[in-house]
Write a protein that holds these residues in place. Structure first.
Motif, mmCIF file in Angstrom:
data_model
loop_
_atom_site.group_PDB
_atom_site.id
_atom_site.type_symbol
_atom_site.label_atom_id
_atom_site.label_comp_id
_atom_site.label_asym_id
_atom_site.label_seq_id
_atom_site.Cartn_x
_atom_site.Cartn_y
_atom_site.Cartn_z
ATOM 1 N N VAL A 73 -15.269 8.544 8.705
ATOM 2 C CA VAL A 73 -14.138 8.261 7.821
ATOM 3 C C VAL A 73 -13.865 6.770 7.933
ATOM 4 C CG1 VAL A 73 -11.703 8.675 7.374
ATOM 5 C CG2 VAL A 73 -13.153 10.550 8.138
ATOM 6 N N ALA A 74 -13.699 6.107 6.785
ATOM 7 C CA ALA A 74 -13.443 4.670 6.771
ATOM 8 C C ALA A 74 -12.097 4.394 6.125
ATOM 9 C CB ALA A 74 -14.539 3.949 5.989
ATOM 10 N N LEU A 75 -11.345 3.502 6.737
ATOM 11 C CA LEU A 75 -10.102 3.019 6.145
ATOM 12 C C LEU A 75 -10.472 1.891 5.190
ATOM 13 C CD1 LEU A 75 -6.987 2.837 6.042
ATOM 14 C CD2 LEU A 75 -7.160 1.160 7.884
ATOM 15 N N VAL A 76 -10.069 2.028 3.931
ATOM 16 C CA VAL A 76 -10.385 1.032 2.919
ATOM 17 C C VAL A 76 -9.075 0.447 2.412
ATOM 18 C CG1 VAL A 76 -11.468 0.639 0.676
ATOM 19 C CG2 VAL A 76 -12.441 2.333 2.251
ATOM 20 N N ALA A 77 -8.957 -0.870 2.496
ATOM 21 C CA ALA A 77 -7.742 -1.536 2.040
ATOM 22 C C ALA A 77 -8.106 -2.638 1.052
ATOM 23 C CB ALA A 77 -6.987 -2.125 3.225
ATOM 24 N N ASN A 78 -7.487 -2.596 -0.104
ATOM 25 C CA ASN A 78 -7.623 -3.646 -1.112
ATOM 26 C C ASN A 78 -6.296 -4.383 -1.121
ATOM 27 O OD1 ASN A 78 -8.191 -5.267 -3.269
ATOM 28 N ND2 ASN A 78 -8.073 -3.638 -4.785
ATOM 29 N N ILE A 79 -6.303 -5.618 -0.601
ATOM 30 C CA ILE A 79 -5.067 -6.371 -0.406
ATOM 31 C C ILE A 79 -5.133 -7.679 -1.197
ATOM 32 C CG2 ILE A 79 -3.528 -7.404 1.308
ATOM 33 C CD1 ILE A 79 -5.014 -5.562 3.379
ATOM 34 N N PRO A 80 -4.485 -7.725 -2.366
ATOM 35 C CA PRO A 80 -4.491 -8.965 -3.154
ATOM 36 C C PRO A 80 -3.691 -10.067 -2.440
ATOM 37 C CG PRO A 80 -3.841 -7.081 -4.492
ATOM 38 C CD PRO A 80 -3.833 -6.640 -3.066
ATOM 39 N N VAL A 81 -4.349 -11.181 -2.177
ATOM 40 C CA VAL A 81 -3.720 -12.305 -1.470
ATOM 41 C C VAL A 81 -3.261 -13.338 -2.488
ATOM 42 C CG1 VAL A 81 -4.097 -14.156 0.196
ATOM 43 C CG2 VAL A 81 -5.164 -11.921 0.554
ATOM 44 N N LYS A 82 -1.977 -13.678 -2.438
ATOM 45 C CA LYS A 82 -1.440 -14.704 -3.325
ATOM 46 C C LYS A 82 -1.715 -16.090 -2.758
ATOM 47 C CE LYS A 82 2.266 -11.910 -5.289
ATOM 48 N NZ LYS A 82 3.726 -11.777 -5.425
#
Length: 93
Positions: A73-82
């Motif tokens: 199981v993988a934790l996937v995070a899409n975090i838009p950086v300003k």
């Protein structure tokens, strides 16, 4: 992963079929991983708190999910950086 690429390229589909399919996939992944939606939401909030010390992010567009393949199981995070912060913010007691 394909959903993220499609959104970036402007090919996002909002059909109810695709939304239902994605929700079902997330439910199945959470069940297999033994993670409740509440735990995932708590993880999301804490990620925002920690990452915000180092960079300004778009909290509303942040996506956190679990992906599973075979026995992993993988934790996937899409975090838009300003933007990046020049100094680190630390909590004071």
């Amino acid at each position: 992963m394909l959903d993220i690429i499609n959104r970036l390229l402007g090919r996002e589909s909002h059909s109810s079929r695709n939304v239902a399919k994605e929700r079902l996939r997330l439910v199945l992944v959470h069940d297999r991983a033994g993670v409740s939606p509440e735990l995932l939401q708590t993880l999301r909030v804490e990620l925002i708190q920690v990452i915000s010390n180092y960079m300004e992010i778009d909290e509303h567009s942040l996506e956190v999910s679990l992906d599973s393949s075979e026995n992993q199981v993988a934790l996937v995070a899409n975090i838009p950086v300003k933007k990046m912060k020049r100094t680190v913010q630390t909590e004071t007691a």
